[in-house]
Design an enzyme around this catalytic site. Structure first.
Site, PDB file in Angstrom:
ATOM      1  N   GLU A  95       0.823  -1.213   0.000  1.00 15.48           N
ATOM      2  CA  GLU A  95       0.000   0.000   0.000  1.00 15.48           C
ATOM      3  C   GLU A  95       0.854   1.259   0.000  1.00 15.48           C
ATOM      4  OE1 GLU A  95      -2.193  -3.016   2.695  1.00 15.48           O
ATOM      5  OE2 GLU A  95      -0.164  -2.615   1.987  1.00 15.48           O
ATOM      6  N   ALA A 120       6.811 -36.200  -9.590  1.00  9.94           N
ATOM      7  CA  ALA A 120       6.607 -36.523 -10.999  1.00  9.94           C
ATOM      8  C   ALA A 120       6.581 -38.036 -11.138  1.00  9.94           C
ATOM      9  CB  ALA A 120       7.725 -35.920 -11.851  1.00  9.94           C
ATOM     10  N   ARG A 147       9.882 -23.418  -6.628  1.00  8.02           N
ATOM     11  CA  ARG A 147      10.964 -23.268  -5.657  1.00  8.02           C
ATOM     12  C   ARG A 147      11.208 -21.794  -5.325  1.00  8.02           C
ATOM     13  NH1 ARG A 147      15.592 -27.439  -8.015  1.00  8.02           N
ATOM     14  NH2 ARG A 147      14.455 -29.396  -7.594  1.00  8.02           N
ATOM     15  N   ASP A 204      20.325 -39.098  -5.909  1.00  8.25           N
ATOM     16  CA  ASP A 204      20.347 -38.135  -7.016  1.00  8.25           C
ATOM     17  C   ASP A 204      21.356 -37.009  -6.852  1.00  8.25           C
ATOM     18  OD1 ASP A 204      18.235 -39.603  -8.044  1.00  8.25           O
ATOM     19  OD2 ASP A 204      16.708 -38.282  -7.178  1.00  8.25           O
ATOM     20  N   LEU A 211       7.566 -38.637   1.887  1.00  3.70           N
ATOM     21  CA  LEU A 211       6.213 -38.249   1.499  1.00  3.70           C
ATOM     22  C   LEU A 211       5.173 -39.132   2.188  1.00  3.70           C
ATOM     23  CD1 LEU A 211       6.360 -37.439  -2.323  1.00  3.70           C
ATOM     24  CD2 LEU A 211       5.801 -35.888  -0.458  1.00  3.70           C
ATOM     25  N   SER A 215       5.395 -40.634   5.082  1.00  2.00           N
ATOM     26  CA  SER A 215       5.286 -40.263   6.492  1.00  2.00           C
ATOM     27  C   SER A 215       4.505 -38.961   6.666  1.00  2.00           C
ATOM     28  CB  SER A 215       6.684 -40.119   7.108  1.00  2.00           C
ATOM     29  OG  SER A 215       7.351 -41.362   7.124  1.00  2.00           O
TER      30      SER A 215
END
Length: 359
Positions: free
Chosen positions: A46, A148, A178, A194, A296, A298
């Site tokens: 603002e 994915a 991200r 990875d 994921l 858990s």
């Protein structure tokens, strides 16, 4: 209001724990000022818009994506700035869920004779600040599970290879995700398999964004190698471990720039609820989880996931030992499965992106 919402999105991931807000000042049907939230300690949307409008703000109309603050924080209240500038009419997309505001900002404007309208493009405004809304009312970050997978539900082959299941457009979209989040969370198995960068690369040609999200590695047994890429990339990396770390290990981690948090652990995983609470205390409002099925799973088992973004690629991987996106304990019956609502389906290159909120 659509222009104000576009401005608000420019602040996502860059202004936490403040909300991402956009503001536009209109005088005689002409935009005379606009702005979006600046980093903490600097001006809110603002004030940026009013400063740009200058004297032309008097008698003007203001469009704001979130109710203006009416209390002193790092900066003075925006409600007073609007009143002082001589704005005569204000359109608000939504009220602020912050208990310190929550209707008080609107009331203050109305008491000064300013006409206030609420609810324009409210759904879009709530989505922009979905993480802020959860954080400001619970103290816990908003959790988005991203993965994915192939048409047959695999996130990697039986050998562990996963590059690349999703196409280039989907991967570009992930870098934008991200950039607009406070932290990226991954499990140690993802790091070992990875060796990911876990950085936001925006601007074309793999350019590294200036402000990087915090990288959070969930590593109950402290197996993350000191040579992992997450320690050499710009930005900070936090290692969440579930065991007592020896002094020499702490020294080695500090030398590669890692931060450390030690938490209770059970069944081979750190206490995720305590981890999220700690991250909330550090004013992390949003987390994008990019991990394998164990972490994921858990997070779903403990009902900690707020939103899901899944990229489905038109490929078949096969293999009974190939990994799936969500492991954990799961549910016993389909009727008890985690269901998504407010679902969106979008094509990104060759992939299909499905997003929704966990009920």
């Amino acid at each position: 209001m659509e222009q104000a919402l576009s401005l608000a999105k420019l602040a996502l991931g860059q202004v936490s724990p403040n909300p991402a807000v956009g503001a536009v000042v209109v005088k005689n049907d002409v935009v005379v000022g606009q702005g979006y939230t600046q980093p903490p300690g600097s001006w809110h949307a603002e004030v940026v818009a009013l400063n740009q409008a200058g004297d032309q703000a008097r008698g003007g109309v203001m469009y704001i994506t979130l109710e203006p603050c009416c209390h002193y924080g790092r900066t003075p209240p925006c409600s007073q700035a609007i009143i002082t500038a001589g704005i005569t009419e204000v359109h608000l997309a939504m009220l602020d869920p912050n208990p310190l505001v929550s209707g008080r900002g609107m009331d203050e404007l109305e008491r000064k004779g300013i006409k206030v309208h609420t609810g324009e493009h409210e759904t879009e405004a709530r989505e922009v600040n979905e993480a802020y809304s959860k954080f400001i009312t619970t103290g816990i970050p908003f959790i988005t599970a991203k993965f994915a997978l192939s048409l047959d539900g695999k996130i990697a082959t039986k050998s562990g290879d996963s590059k690349w299941i999703s196409g280039e457009e989907a991967r570009k979209y992930v870098h934008n995700l991200r950039y607009t989040t406070d932290a990226i969370m991954a499990g140690v198995n993802t790091v070992l398999a990875d060796d990911p960068h876990l950085t936001a690369r925006c601007g074309g040609k793999g350019g590294i964004a200036r402000n990087q999200p915090l990288r959070v590695i969930v590593d109950s047994k402290g197996r993350t190698p000191l040579t992992a890429r997450v320690f050499s990339e710009p930005g900070k990396t936090l290692l969440a471990v579930g065991r007592l770390v020896k002094p020499e290990e702490k020294t080695a981690l500090a030398q590669v720039g890692a931060e450390l948090i030690e938490l209770p652990s059970a069944e081979g995983l750190v206490d995720l609820e305590k981890l999220l609470k700690a991250l909330g205390e550090w004013e992390i409002t949003s987390i994008l989880v990019e991990s394998g099925g164990i972490l994921l799973g858990s997070l779903f088992d403990y009902r900690l996931v707020d939103k899901v973004i899944a990229f489905i690629s038109p490929i078949i991987i096969g293999g009974k030992t190939a990994k799936t996106a969500v492991a954990g304990n799961g549910v016993d019956k389909v009727v008890n499965s985690f269901k998504l609502e407010r679902i969106k389906v979008e094509e990104l290159g060759i992939d299909l992106m499905i997003s929704g909120y966990v009920r």
